[in-house]
Design a protein around this motif. Sequence first.
Motif, PDB file in Angstrom:
ATOM      1  N   ARG A 147      83.330  24.442  35.107  1.00 40.69           N
ATOM      2  CA  ARG A 147      83.437  22.983  35.188  1.00 40.69           C
ATOM      3  C   ARG A 147      84.891  22.552  35.033  1.00 40.69           C
ATOM      4  O   ARG A 147      85.718  23.342  34.581  1.00 40.69           O
ATOM      5  N   LYS A 183      83.979  28.412  30.294  1.00 33.67           N
ATOM      6  CA  LYS A 183      83.554  27.166  30.945  1.00 33.67           C
ATOM      7  C   LYS A 183      84.360  26.893  32.214  1.00 33.67           C
ATOM      8  O   LYS A 183      84.651  25.738  32.531  1.00 33.67           O
ATOM      9  N   ARG A 200      69.425  27.458  18.301  1.00 34.64           N
ATOM     10  CA  ARG A 200      70.644  26.654  18.297  1.00 34.64           C
ATOM     11  C   ARG A 200      70.560  25.562  17.239  1.00 34.64           C
ATOM     12  O   ARG A 200      71.562  25.030  16.817  1.00 34.64           O
ATOM     13  N   LYS A 206      80.649  30.503  21.782  1.00 35.58           N
ATOM     14  CA  LYS A 206      80.455  31.784  21.076  1.00 35.58           C
ATOM     15  C   LYS A 206      79.006  32.277  21.170  1.00 35.58           C
ATOM     16  O   LYS A 206      78.767  33.436  21.498  1.00 35.58           O
TER      17      LYS A 206
END
Length: 533
Positions: free
Chosen positions: A148, A145, A46, A23
Motif C-alpha cells: 500500500r 506493507k 489479536r 510483527k
Amino acid sequence: MDVLSEARRRRTFAIISHPDAGKTTLTEKFLLYGGALVGAGAVKARDGRRAAASDWMELEQKRGISITSTALQFPYRSTSGTDCVVNLLDTPGHRDFSEDTYRVLAACDAAVMVLDSAKGIEPQTLKLFEVCRERRMPLLTFFNKWDRPGRDTLELLDEVEKLLGLPAVPVTWPVGIAGDFRGVVDRRDGTYTRYLRVARGAQMAPEEIIDPDRAAAEEGKAWDEAQDELALLSEVGADLDTKAFLANESTPAFFGSALTNFGVGKLLDTVVDLVPPPDARVDIDGERRPIDAPFSGFVFKVQANMDKAHRDRIAFIRVCSGRFERGMIVTHGRTGKPFNTKYAASMFGQERETVEEAYPGDVVGLVNATDVRVGDTLFDPNGPPVEYPPIPSFAPEFFMTARVKDTGRFKQFRRGIAQLDEEGVVQVLRDADLGDQAPVLAAVGRLQFEVATYRLEHEFGAATELSQTSYRVARRTDEASEPALRRMRGVAVLRRADGSRLALFESPYWLERVESENPELRLDRLVAEGMAG
Ligand code: G4P
C-alpha cells in the motif's frame, strides 16, 4: 558431536517492531512458510493486543502463558540448502511496552526489525534497536506493507541510517512503488521474482522467476525505475557484508508485504542463511562456555500463571550449552539447590507441550520454578559450574508510589512486591528511610503497573493504591554520590533489592543541569533509554 551438530542447526531470533508495523502478521507468515501452520491467522488472538489491561489480564488467565512470550520452533530448509531448526521468540503481544520485550532479546542471537513502510522508524523500534546495539546483535530489516502507499525506498534507507546510525543494505529491491508492488529483484544474483496476490495471504504467494527481458517488457516503467535505482546502489557500493551484519554494523534490508506474503519467503531464507547459530556464551568471569560443555542455560523470563486453579510459575530458559533432557536434575546457580526438570515444556501458540530434549539456542519452559528468577543460571552438576551475567534492568520511564490500602495487609503487600520485583513485573525502588511503606514502582510501560496492582490484589490479597510521582528519568548512581544527590531538590536516590542505587530526576532538563554542574557525580545511563514511547 551430537550437541555441536544440533546447535549448528539452530537459528534463534525475535521479530521486533513498533505496534502495528506487522510483527504478528510476519510471525504467522514465517510459520506458514515453515510449514508449521496450515493457513495463517492462528498464532494468537489479536484481541490481546488492543484490549484494555484488565481484559488482557482475563485473557491471560484463561490462556495461561499463551499471550505473552512463546517460543515457536519449526524445522526449515532454505532454498540455498540451509537445513535448520528455527526458534522464533515472540515478544509480548500487548501494544503497551514492558521489560519482557527487552529480556526476550537477551535470549536471541539476532532480530528481525519490521518497519511500516509508510512510517519508517517509530519510537518503540528505536528503543528496541538500542537493546540490539547494546548487545551487538545482528539485525535484519523488513520494510513491510509495501502493498500500500508508503514512502520512497531511498528515503527509508536514509532514515534507518540517520536514526539508527546503521547503514541499511538492500538485499532485495522492490519493483513498483509502495502501493503498486510487483515483485523484488534479489541484488545478490539479479533474479526477479514476481508475486501474485492471494486473498489475505492465506497461502504462500505464488512466485514466478522472470528473466530481465520479459520483466522489462511486462513491468515497463516500474522495471526501468528499479534498474536505475539498482545501478545507483551498486555505484555507492551498498552490498551485503556478512561480517558487518554479524557485528551489528550494517543491516540487510528487505522489501515486502507480510499481509500478501510478498517477499516473506526470501526474507525467511536469508534469515536462516545469515543468522549465526548459537555461539559459546561468555560467563560472568568473561570465560566462554563451549557449546558442547555439559548443559547450562539462563532464565530470561519468569511468568506466574494467574489462573488460580493452577498457580504455577514458569521459568523460560535459553539453553546455552550441552543437551537438556527432561527429568535431569540441574543445579540452580544462585541457591546451589538441585532443581528437577520433570515438568519441562515447550510452547507453541496456545499449546503447552512436554519437551524431552533441547539443544543450545532452544527455549524450555520449566513449570513450578518456585525460586527461580530472571537472570538465574541453571547447569548440569556433573560438569563445571557456570554463572552467566545478569540480564540488565532497563531504564524505567514511569514511576509510581505504591501503598497498601488496608494496613492490616501490609505483610501480604510486602511479600507481593518482593515477588513481583523478583519476577521483574515491575522494578521496586525503596527509600532508605521508608522501606516497604511506600516503595516506588518503576516500569518501562504502564501496563506493568496494571499487572502489578492486579496481582497484588488478586494473588496476594493486598489491594494497593498507586500515586503519581514527579519523577521522569533515572540514572544509576553509587554510594559516594548519594549524599550530594539527596540534598538536591527534585532528585531522589532509591535502592533496588540488590542494593544498587538509582537517582530519579523530575525532568531530563533537570538531570542535564545536575550533570553539567556536578561532573564528579556518578550518573550512568541505563540500557535502552530511548524516546518516550
Ligand atoms: P503488530 O503485531 O506489529 O502489532 O502488527 P500486526 O501484524 O497485528 O499488524 C497490524 C495491522 O497491519 C493489521 O491490520 C495487519 O493486518 C496489518 N498488516 C500487517 N502487514 C501488512 C502488510 O504487509 N500490508 C498491509 N496492507 N497491512 C498489513 P488490522 O486492521 O489492525 O488487523 P486485521 O483486522 O487485519 O487483523
